[in-house]
Enzyme design. Structure first.
Site, PDB file in Angstrom:
ATOM      1  N   LYS A  38      -5.168  -0.910  -4.127  1.00  0.00           N
ATOM      2  CA  LYS A  38      -4.572  -0.186  -2.988  1.00  0.00           C
ATOM      3  C   LYS A  38      -5.434  -0.272  -1.728  1.00  0.00           C
ATOM      4  O   LYS A  38      -4.928  -0.550  -0.639  1.00  0.00           O
ATOM      5  CB  LYS A  38      -4.357   1.288  -3.359  1.00  0.00           C
ATOM      6  CG  LYS A  38      -3.280   1.520  -4.397  1.00  0.00           C
ATOM      7  CD  LYS A  38      -3.037   2.995  -4.636  1.00  0.00           C
ATOM      8  CE  LYS A  38      -4.178   3.700  -5.331  1.00  0.00           C
ATOM      9  NZ  LYS A  38      -4.389   3.251  -6.705  1.00  0.00           N
ATOM     10  N   THR A  39      -6.730  -0.020  -1.879  1.00  0.00           N
ATOM     11  CA  THR A  39      -7.590   0.014  -0.693  1.00  0.00           C
ATOM     12  C   THR A  39      -7.659  -1.352  -0.026  1.00  0.00           C
ATOM     13  O   THR A  39      -7.566  -1.468   1.205  1.00  0.00           O
ATOM     14  CB  THR A  39      -9.000   0.501  -1.067  1.00  0.00           C
ATOM     15  OG1 THR A  39      -8.914   1.859  -1.514  1.00  0.00           O
ATOM     16  CG2 THR A  39      -9.951   0.429   0.116  1.00  0.00           C
ATOM     17  N   GLU A  90      -2.549   4.663   1.837  1.00  0.00           N
ATOM     18  CA  GLU A  90      -2.610   4.498   0.383  1.00  0.00           C
ATOM     19  C   GLU A  90      -1.802   5.595  -0.291  1.00  0.00           C
ATOM     20  O   GLU A  90      -1.883   6.763   0.089  1.00  0.00           O
ATOM     21  CB  GLU A  90      -4.057   4.589  -0.104  1.00  0.00           C
ATOM     22  CG  GLU A  90      -4.868   3.354   0.150  1.00  0.00           C
ATOM     23  CD  GLU A  90      -6.230   3.420  -0.524  1.00  0.00           C
ATOM     24  OE1 GLU A  90      -6.294   3.841  -1.703  1.00  0.00           O
ATOM     25  OE2 GLU A  90      -7.226   3.066   0.126  1.00  0.00           O
TER      26      GLU A  90
END
Length: 463
Positions: free
Chosen positions: A123-124, A167
């Site tokens: 995600k990051t 996110e």
């Protein structure tokens, strides 16, 4: 921002309990810049707390009931105990309280084009890639990331456009508070099994999140992940797929030879050649992250030239295969990987680089995850040439005497058990050789070991 949907406008003074957290400090800063009076409290000092104080925010050390005086809304994190003195006082005084994820959901509704990046892994990095593309396109997005993006020097940015990139984490179903115009699902795996009953429950949660996509919006999904199949079968809305295995997917990457072990690949959009992409971050998993970023950017009309230039200059987010320094001929890199799938992907990527050995200092994150995925951890960590294990980082959990890093190490070929930081440093000084890669890995504070070794080396050189 569109004030018609702004549920925060009615609150003038907002108090954040646990304001020093990565997400909480970003939300506090966003609300400060929007003209609200902000106060907060935290048990720890940090760079985020110091930044807020420098910008006029009163941040109290510790939690006391009198610190919420004057606040007309309290925002708290899921980590705050129900008996927290400030939280109890707010409820007693009738001050509205809202959990962080719910509050973030309020903020996201202020934007015309939220881009939410979800998935068990990546995600990051993917959120950072999309952010870099939108910045390159001069679209002035608002950005909320779980790690630091070097291009902006922090984990958030407040923009003036309808675009917000964020996110979306599945833990405790928090992402079900969010709605997106573009909903990205990078992958689905068994994780957070202290909350979810198993993979089917996780898939149901991701399907529910996908169904929150705004009318006219689009789901961007991994066409290669077998765990995505049941979700895609039940999802009724518009969807585009990215893939390295299915030539008929909407966005396809075809790998090319590379001399330095870093990914190079052709991209095809709806079957048409779109360009060649070269990344500075290693691994197949980052090719998939890049494809998801490409698909998201194309859905809002960003040109391929802009996308490819942004990705070619992307150097990763903090704690994602982050170069830390050189230690007597040993390269020191840090990575946040803490799930077996992430560990395996990162180790495979590391072994594609020109290092003689990959020495992995791993700190397991939470007893429940270590116990639930025991065999998977053994298999993943076995990919390292030399795995060394620190004690388990408990995070939110109480110790579980039935599971330990020492026992895990005994089941991994060639693995060594270090336990403490000091023992780890001593072992590394004995074991490391010039040409090695030292990869500190985990979601806790394992990165400090590499930093301490580098600092000690510098201190010796200055004597």
């Amino acid at each position: 921002m569109n004030s018609i949907h702004d549920m925060t406008a009615q609150y003038q003074h907002i108090h954040f309990i646990g304001i020093g957290g990565v997400s909480m400090s970003a939300l506090a800063e966003i609300m400060r810049l929007r003209g609200h009076k902000i106060t907060g409290s935290d048990n720890s000092e940090s760079a985020a707390v110091e930044h807020l104080r420098k910008n006029g925010v009163t941040v109290y050390r510790g939690h006391r009931s009198d610190q919420i005086k004057g606040a007309d809304l309290i925002v708290y994190t899921a980590a705050i105990s129900p008996d927290n003195e400030e939280l109890v006082a707010a409820k007693n005084y009738g001050v509205p309280v809202v959990e962080r994820a719910v509050f973030l959901g309020w903020i996201l509704r202020c934007y015309g084009c939220p881009i939410g990046v979800s998935g068990t892994h990546g995600k990051t990095t993917c959120t950072s890639m999309i952010s870099q593309i939108l910045l390159e396109a001069k679209l002035d997005p608002t950005i909320l990331i779980g790690g630091t993006l070097p291009l902006i020097g922090q984990n958030f940015k407040v923009g003036s456009s309808p675009y917000v990139v964020y996110e979306a984490c599945e833990y405790v179903d928090s992402f079900l508070n969010f709605t997106s115009y573009i909903t990205v699902i990078l992958n689905v795996d068994a994780d957070h099994l202290d909350y979810f009953s198993g993979l089917e429950a996780i898939q149901a949660s991701f399907l529910a999140y996908a169904r929150l996509t705004m009318p006219g919006g689009c789901l961007v999904a991994n066409g290669d992940d077998p765990h995505m199949a049941p979700i895609l079968e039940q999802y009724e809305g518009r969807c585009v797929l990215f893939s390295m295995e299915k030539p008929d997917a909407d966005y396809v990457a075809k790998p090319m030879p590379s001399d330095d072990g870093l990914p190079a690949f052709e991209i095809f959009e709806h079957g048409q050649h779109a360009g060649i992409c070269r990344l500075r971050v290693p691994g197949r998993h980052n090719v998939m992250n890049a494809l998801a970023a490409c698909a998201s950017a194309r859905l809002i009309g960003v040109s391929w030239d802009t996308i490819l230039h942004a990705l070619s200059s992307f150097e990763g987010a903090k704690r994602r295969f982050e170069w830390k320094g050189e230690l007597d001929g040993v390269t020191v890199v840090d990575d946040y990987a803490h799930h077996p799938c992430e560990i395996a992907a990162t180790l495979r990527a590391a072994k594609e680089r020109p290092f003689s050995r990959v020495v992995c200092l791993f700190q397991p994150h939470t007893y429940s995850r270590t116990k639930a995925l025991w065999n998977e951890f053994i298999e993943a960590l076995s990919l390292a040439d030399l795995p060394i294990l620190l004690d388990i980082y408990a995070a939110r959990e109480a110790p579980d005497p039935t599971v330990s890093s020492q026992s895990l190490a005994q089941n991994i070929p060639k693995a060594l058990y270090a336990g403490s930081f000091e023992q780890a440093k001593q072992l590394l000084q004995e074991q490391l050789r010039p040409g090695d890669l030292l990869l500190t890995m985990g979601a806790g504070d394992v990165y400090k070991v590499g930093e301490q070794l580098l600092a000690e080396q510098e201190s010796q050189r200055q004597k």
